[in-house]
Design a protein around this motif. Sequence first.
Motif, PDB file in Angstrom:
ATOM      1  N   VAL A 127       0.849  -1.203   0.000  1.00 37.32           N
ATOM      2  CA  VAL A 127       0.000   0.000   0.000  1.00 37.32           C
ATOM      3  C   VAL A 127       0.878   1.244   0.000  1.00 37.32           C
ATOM      4  O   VAL A 127       2.007   1.210   0.481  1.00 37.32           O
ATOM      5  CB  VAL A 127      -0.920   0.036   1.248  1.00 37.32           C
ATOM      6  CG1 VAL A 127      -1.909  -1.105   1.223  1.00 37.32           C
ATOM      7  CG2 VAL A 127      -0.111   0.027   2.537  1.00 37.32           C
ATOM      8  N   PRO A 128       0.358   2.343  -0.550  1.00 37.34           N
ATOM      9  CA  PRO A 128       1.108   3.582  -0.425  1.00 37.34           C
ATOM     10  C   PRO A 128       1.082   4.030   1.029  1.00 37.34           C
ATOM     11  O   PRO A 128       0.082   3.828   1.718  1.00 37.34           O
ATOM     12  CB  PRO A 128       0.338   4.556  -1.317  1.00 37.34           C
ATOM     13  CG  PRO A 128      -0.989   3.945  -1.546  1.00 37.34           C
ATOM     14  CD  PRO A 128      -0.894   2.491  -1.288  1.00 37.34           C
ATOM     15  N   SER A 134       0.059   6.030   3.395  1.00 39.13           N
ATOM     16  CA  SER A 134      -0.982   7.046   3.184  1.00 39.13           C
ATOM     17  C   SER A 134      -0.721   8.309   3.988  1.00 39.13           C
ATOM     18  O   SER A 134      -1.313   9.350   3.733  1.00 39.13           O
ATOM     19  CB  SER A 134      -2.370   6.479   3.473  1.00 39.13           C
ATOM     20  OG  SER A 134      -2.471   6.136   4.831  1.00 39.13           O
ATOM     21  N   ALA A 135       0.202   8.231   4.952  1.00 45.68           N
ATOM     22  CA  ALA A 135       0.543   9.442   5.685  1.00 45.68           C
ATOM     23  C   ALA A 135       1.239  10.438   4.756  1.00 45.68           C
ATOM     24  O   ALA A 135       1.283  11.633   5.030  1.00 45.68           O
ATOM     25  CB  ALA A 135       1.454   9.090   6.850  1.00 45.68           C
ATOM     26  N   ILE A 140       0.628  10.807   1.413  1.00 48.02           N
ATOM     27  CA  ILE A 140      -0.085  11.036   0.158  1.00 48.02           C
ATOM     28  C   ILE A 140      -0.601  12.460   0.065  1.00 48.02           C
ATOM     29  O   ILE A 140      -1.055  13.030   1.047  1.00 48.02           O
ATOM     30  CB  ILE A 140      -1.229  10.028   0.041  1.00 48.02           C
ATOM     31  CG1 ILE A 140      -0.644   8.728  -0.464  1.00 48.02           C
ATOM     32  CG2 ILE A 140      -2.331  10.520  -0.835  1.00 48.02           C
ATOM     33  CD1 ILE A 140      -1.633   7.800  -1.010  1.00 48.02           C
ATOM     34  N   VAL A 144      -3.048  15.160  -2.363  1.00 48.25           N
ATOM     35  CA  VAL A 144      -4.070  15.193  -3.400  1.00 48.25           C
ATOM     36  C   VAL A 144      -3.797  16.394  -4.295  1.00 48.25           C
ATOM     37  O   VAL A 144      -3.538  17.495  -3.803  1.00 48.25           O
ATOM     38  CB  VAL A 144      -5.463  15.312  -2.762  1.00 48.25           C
ATOM     39  CG1 VAL A 144      -6.519  15.423  -3.839  1.00 48.25           C
ATOM     40  CG2 VAL A 144      -5.735  14.116  -1.871  1.00 48.25           C
ATOM     41  N   ILE A 187      -4.848  11.467  -6.775  1.00 48.75           N
ATOM     42  CA  ILE A 187      -3.775  11.184  -5.827  1.00 48.75           C
ATOM     43  C   ILE A 187      -2.428  11.396  -6.514  1.00 48.75           C
ATOM     44  O   ILE A 187      -2.223  10.932  -7.633  1.00 48.75           O
ATOM     45  CB  ILE A 187      -3.899   9.715  -5.361  1.00 48.75           C
ATOM     46  CG1 ILE A 187      -5.183   9.528  -4.580  1.00 48.75           C
ATOM     47  CG2 ILE A 187      -2.689   9.267  -4.590  1.00 48.75           C
ATOM     48  CD1 ILE A 187      -5.165  10.074  -3.187  1.00 48.75           C
ATOM     49  N   ARG A 225       1.023  10.273  -6.643  1.00 54.50           N
ATOM     50  CA  ARG A 225       1.753   9.122  -6.141  1.00 54.50           C
ATOM     51  C   ARG A 225       3.257   9.273  -6.250  1.00 54.50           C
ATOM     52  O   ARG A 225       4.005   8.515  -5.636  1.00 54.50           O
ATOM     53  CB  ARG A 225       1.394   7.885  -6.947  1.00 54.50           C
ATOM     54  CG  ARG A 225      -0.047   7.576  -6.915  1.00 54.50           C
ATOM     55  CD  ARG A 225      -0.328   6.400  -7.824  1.00 54.50           C
ATOM     56  NE  ARG A 225      -1.542   5.758  -7.367  1.00 54.50           N
ATOM     57  CZ  ARG A 225      -1.581   4.948  -6.337  1.00 54.50           C
ATOM     58  NH1 ARG A 225      -0.488   4.628  -5.684  1.00 54.50           N
ATOM     59  NH2 ARG A 225      -2.713   4.426  -5.951  1.00 54.50           N
ATOM     60  N   ILE A 250      -4.829  -0.181   4.907  1.00 52.37           N
ATOM     61  CA  ILE A 250      -4.920   1.228   5.268  1.00 52.37           C
ATOM     62  C   ILE A 250      -5.298   2.103   4.074  1.00 52.37           C
ATOM     63  O   ILE A 250      -5.557   3.278   4.226  1.00 52.37           O
ATOM     64  CB  ILE A 250      -3.616   1.765   5.903  1.00 52.37           C
ATOM     65  CG1 ILE A 250      -2.437   1.634   4.941  1.00 52.37           C
ATOM     66  CG2 ILE A 250      -3.330   1.070   7.226  1.00 52.37           C
ATOM     67  CD1 ILE A 250      -1.230   2.437   5.355  1.00 52.37           C
ATOM     68  N   ASP A 251      -5.333   1.533   2.865  1.00 50.87           N
ATOM     69  CA  ASP A 251      -5.817   2.355   1.746  1.00 50.87           C
ATOM     70  C   ASP A 251      -7.287   2.088   1.463  1.00 50.87           C
ATOM     71  O   ASP A 251      -8.070   2.999   1.270  1.00 50.87           O
ATOM     72  CB  ASP A 251      -4.940   2.200   0.495  1.00 50.87           C
ATOM     73  CG  ASP A 251      -4.813   0.745   0.040  1.00 50.87           C
ATOM     74  OD1 ASP A 251      -5.215  -0.155   0.808  1.00 50.87           O
ATOM     75  OD2 ASP A 251      -4.306   0.521  -1.064  1.00 50.87           O
ATOM     76  N   MET A 262      -2.456   0.147 -10.690  1.00 52.36           N
ATOM     77  CA  MET A 262      -2.324  -0.432  -9.343  1.00 52.36           C
ATOM     78  C   MET A 262      -3.647  -1.051  -8.926  1.00 52.36           C
ATOM     79  O   MET A 262      -4.707  -0.478  -9.092  1.00 52.36           O
ATOM     80  CB  MET A 262      -1.924   0.708  -8.399  1.00 52.36           C
ATOM     81  CG  MET A 262      -2.042   0.359  -6.942  1.00 52.36           C
ATOM     82  SD  MET A 262      -0.421   0.179  -6.226  1.00 52.36           S
ATOM     83  CE  MET A 262      -0.860  -0.447  -4.627  1.00 52.36           C
ATOM     84  N   PHE A 320      -8.213   6.752   0.813  1.00 53.68           N
ATOM     85  CA  PHE A 320      -6.888   7.263   1.150  1.00 53.68           C
ATOM     86  C   PHE A 320      -6.882   8.033   2.451  1.00 53.68           C
ATOM     87  O   PHE A 320      -6.485   9.188   2.523  1.00 53.68           O
ATOM     88  CB  PHE A 320      -6.305   8.091   0.009  1.00 53.68           C
ATOM     89  CG  PHE A 320      -5.754   7.197  -1.036  1.00 53.68           C
ATOM     90  CD1 PHE A 320      -4.512   6.618  -0.888  1.00 53.68           C
ATOM     91  CD2 PHE A 320      -6.521   6.869  -2.128  1.00 53.68           C
ATOM     92  CE1 PHE A 320      -4.029   5.725  -1.815  1.00 53.68           C
ATOM     93  CE2 PHE A 320      -6.054   5.971  -3.068  1.00 53.68           C
ATOM     94  CZ  PHE A 320      -4.804   5.408  -2.911  1.00 53.68           C
ATOM     95  N   GLY A 321      -7.370   7.369   3.460  1.00 52.64           N
ATOM     96  CA  GLY A 321      -7.300   7.940   4.788  1.00 52.64           C
ATOM     97  C   GLY A 321      -8.077   9.234   4.918  1.00 52.64           C
ATOM     98  O   GLY A 321      -7.779  10.043   5.785  1.00 52.64           O
ATOM     99  N   SER A 350      -8.350  11.627   2.598  1.00 50.04           N
ATOM    100  CA  SER A 350      -7.916  12.740   1.754  1.00 50.04           C
ATOM    101  C   SER A 350      -8.865  12.946   0.577  1.00 50.04           C
ATOM    102  O   SER A 350      -8.935  14.034   0.021  1.00 50.04           O
ATOM    103  CB  SER A 350      -6.496  12.555   1.236  1.00 50.04           C
ATOM    104  OG  SER A 350      -5.923  11.379   1.684  1.00 50.04           O
ATOM    105  N   LEU A 351      -9.552  11.904   0.197  1.00 48.71           N
ATOM    106  CA  LEU A 351     -10.528  12.013  -0.886  1.00 48.71           C
ATOM    107  C   LEU A 351     -11.805  11.294  -0.489  1.00 48.71           C
ATOM    108  O   LEU A 351     -11.788  10.421   0.366  1.00 48.71           O
ATOM    109  CB  LEU A 351      -9.996  11.350  -2.160  1.00 48.71           C
ATOM    110  CG  LEU A 351      -8.915  12.067  -2.946  1.00 48.71           C
ATOM    111  CD1 LEU A 351      -8.495  11.211  -4.133  1.00 48.71           C
ATOM    112  CD2 LEU A 351      -9.407  13.424  -3.428  1.00 48.71           C
ATOM    113  N   GLN A 359      -9.685   7.905  11.846  1.00 47.40           N
ATOM    114  CA  GLN A 359      -9.974   6.956  10.778  1.00 47.40           C
ATOM    115  C   GLN A 359      -9.797   5.511  11.215  1.00 47.40           C
ATOM    116  O   GLN A 359     -10.635   4.669  10.945  1.00 47.40           O
ATOM    117  CB  GLN A 359      -9.040   7.245   9.596  1.00 47.40           C
ATOM    118  CG  GLN A 359      -9.300   6.368   8.398  1.00 47.40           C
ATOM    119  CD  GLN A 359      -8.041   6.124   7.594  1.00 47.40           C
ATOM    120  OE1 GLN A 359      -6.975   6.634   7.884  1.00 47.40           O
ATOM    121  NE2 GLN A 359      -8.185   5.326   6.567  1.00 47.40           N
ATOM    122  N   GLN A 392      -6.500  12.078   8.984  1.00 48.67           N
ATOM    123  CA  GLN A 392      -6.973  10.830   9.593  1.00 48.67           C
ATOM    124  C   GLN A 392      -7.595  11.077  10.967  1.00 48.67           C
ATOM    125  O   GLN A 392      -8.391  10.283  11.439  1.00 48.67           O
ATOM    126  CB  GLN A 392      -5.838   9.814   9.748  1.00 48.67           C
ATOM    127  CG  GLN A 392      -5.260   9.307   8.455  1.00 48.67           C
ATOM    128  CD  GLN A 392      -4.122  10.157   7.949  1.00 48.67           C
ATOM    129  OE1 GLN A 392      -3.791  11.187   8.528  1.00 48.67           O
ATOM    130  NE2 GLN A 392      -3.520   9.738   6.852  1.00 48.67           N
TER     131      GLN A 392
END
Lengths: 282, 369
Positions: free
Chosen positions: A10-11, A13-14, A16, A18, A25, A27, A125-126, B1, B169-170, B172-173, B290, B310
Amino acid sequence: MHIVICIKQVPDSAQIRVHPVTNTIMRQGVPTIINPYDLFALEEALQLRDRHGGEVTVLTMGPPMAEDALRKALTYGADRAVLLTDRHFAGSDTLATSFALSRAIAKIGEAFGTPDIVFTGKQTIDGDTAQVGPGIAKRLDLLQLTYVAKIVSVDINGREITVERRSEGGTQTLMSKLPCLITMLEGTNEIRRGSLDDALRAARSQIVKWNAADAGIEDLAKCGLRGSPTVVKRVFAPPERAEKAEQIDTAEKTPRDLAEELIAGIFLRQPALESELAFDGE
Amino acid sequence: MLSTNRESPPPAAGRAAMKKELADQFKDHRHVWVFIELERDQVHPVSFELLGEGRKLADKLGVQLAGVVLGPPGEATWFAIAEAFAYGADLAYIVEAPLLADYRNEPFTKALTDLVTNYKPEILLLGATTLGRDLAGSVATTLLTGLTADCTELDVDADGSLAATRPTFGGSLLCTIYTLNCRPQMATVRPRVMAMPPRGNNKIGRVIQHKVSMIEEEIVTKVLGFLSDGQSATANLAYADVVVAGGLGLGAVENVKLMKKLARTIGADYGCSRPLVQKGWMPADRQIGQTGKTIRPKLYIAAGISGAIQHRVGVEGADLILAINTDPNAPIFDFAHLGVVTDAIRLLPSLTELFTHRLSPHSRDKLAN
Ligand SMILES: Cc1cc2nc3c(=O)[nH]c(=O)nc-3n(C[C@H](O)[C@H](O)[C@H](O)COP(=O)(O)OP(=O)(O)OC[C@H]3O[C@@H](n4cnc5c(N)ncnc54)[C@H](O)[C@@H]3O)c2cc1C
């Protein structure tokens, strides 16, 4: 005993961000990690193997670069790694993901021995759905034990397992049968540092790479976007709150002054609170 | 992905799947169902929150709202039904059997999938609790239908489809997800995300009883014991009216006491941001956000919390958010209502003291006279 554990790359996410205009996203440069919950499951799997003998196979479905996550798992001490990768899996929702993973687990069973336990993390977590584990269990007709905090005992010969699992407001102790699928809670144990031997072995290891056909998946309509009943219609940024917090001016004020102003501010906005707040001090 | 929760709109090849082409077998699916979570004789409040939301969906669709209760024979199960009516259900489905006494995946999945197959709901909502998530995942897979987790908003669009919005995404979106071609459309919602509807005094309506086609001997999993979190538990945090929370800005584990002391003084519950759990300063079930609890208090006081996305998603529903932070640019000031840029470690004791003064019965009496 043979344990299969599903992990996901997973990325982090902390880290990431936008894109402010396109709402997509960004990346680039975002590091990937193994989904943290999966690491607790992996450690549990390794401990069971160390205690009871046998093998741990790690499985992930993902793009070719997910190989990195598998190699990492090998350095922690997993015995074998399988990468399930195929363009046909792109866009899978939880139902399609659990289908592909369950087929791969069945294939792993044929190739390397039927698993006694399949592990997954509690959730990713994503995606955060906690649905893939139960989905796999159902597809493989395995008993499912979710939110497991502790494996109390495993009796390989008697084919029995006892676990403690979180439920609302308490902890349930359950006895069930092998084979089963377990989703592991966080904070139960910390992932070991692999040995030098493991690191060397991981570097040399061949990762088993399967596409849909290799995993015995004939029905591609059950995979990827086509096999996903859910459809993402719209992606957007959370609405901004119009005004920022009203700031209390702090210039030359003591904490007492500020506290006084804050309390006044609270009761000004929520007068009803004053009678509701319980006084419980001395 | 690949992702279990797709992060960007699907590629053009998938657009065809975005048309609604409901197969004949699904055309007679009607009504909105809410799973009434009954565990150890208690109805989880999230079920009432979902009935409130389900009512709106049912009204928009012009269909009925049903509560679904699975439980052992006895008073608690019927009480759960009465409560479902009080919170807006038009009818209730009930499966009563001794083997539904403690939650186990096997009989619950069987009972719920049987009900769905027989009575064909269009929408099925469950709480995103440990029980709800365990059950929803296997029911959706058995029925081969779509399930959208942890929704924060539910709506019905022009063609009658359920539009389920969830953070991704936690947080963010946000993304809006449809289950176009399968039924039921399933979604889970976390406790405290939807507002609690008012409790009415609807009479008991139509109750449809169904039998579970399973016997105890067929169930492999046995419950050996249950240890309740007890009174000291944190089960109430999500439902507290006032919550005080601390973050890394508290600086040291000793300072957590300052935050707890304020909480005790004003009769609040307390929580924390994630790093405090990671440091072992607070137990995991005190984490807000979250991957922790969603709260919806009347007052939320955040001391030394930056307000990362989060964390934000867990507290946004609070009526009044008050932030104490040394950094004027901390993101928490973007969504707090009242802020003060100062050292929380110095402010917390004063706040406690002044609250004590203001709220003590003695000074209240003085004010009254
Ligand atoms: C997958 C994932 C899930 C997550 N889930 C959650 C979750 O559920 N809940 C959650 O909270 N976080 C969660 N996080 C972590 C989140 O991203 C943030 O890292 C976290 O919320 C930050 O906690 P904090 O604000 O306490 O610490 P920091 O970000 O370190 O902020 C501390 C703040 O305190 C202020 N400060 C410092 N000293 C003082 C002082 N003396 N007085 C007053 N203020 C002071 C600083 O200015 C700063 O704003 C998650 C992260 C990931 C990747």
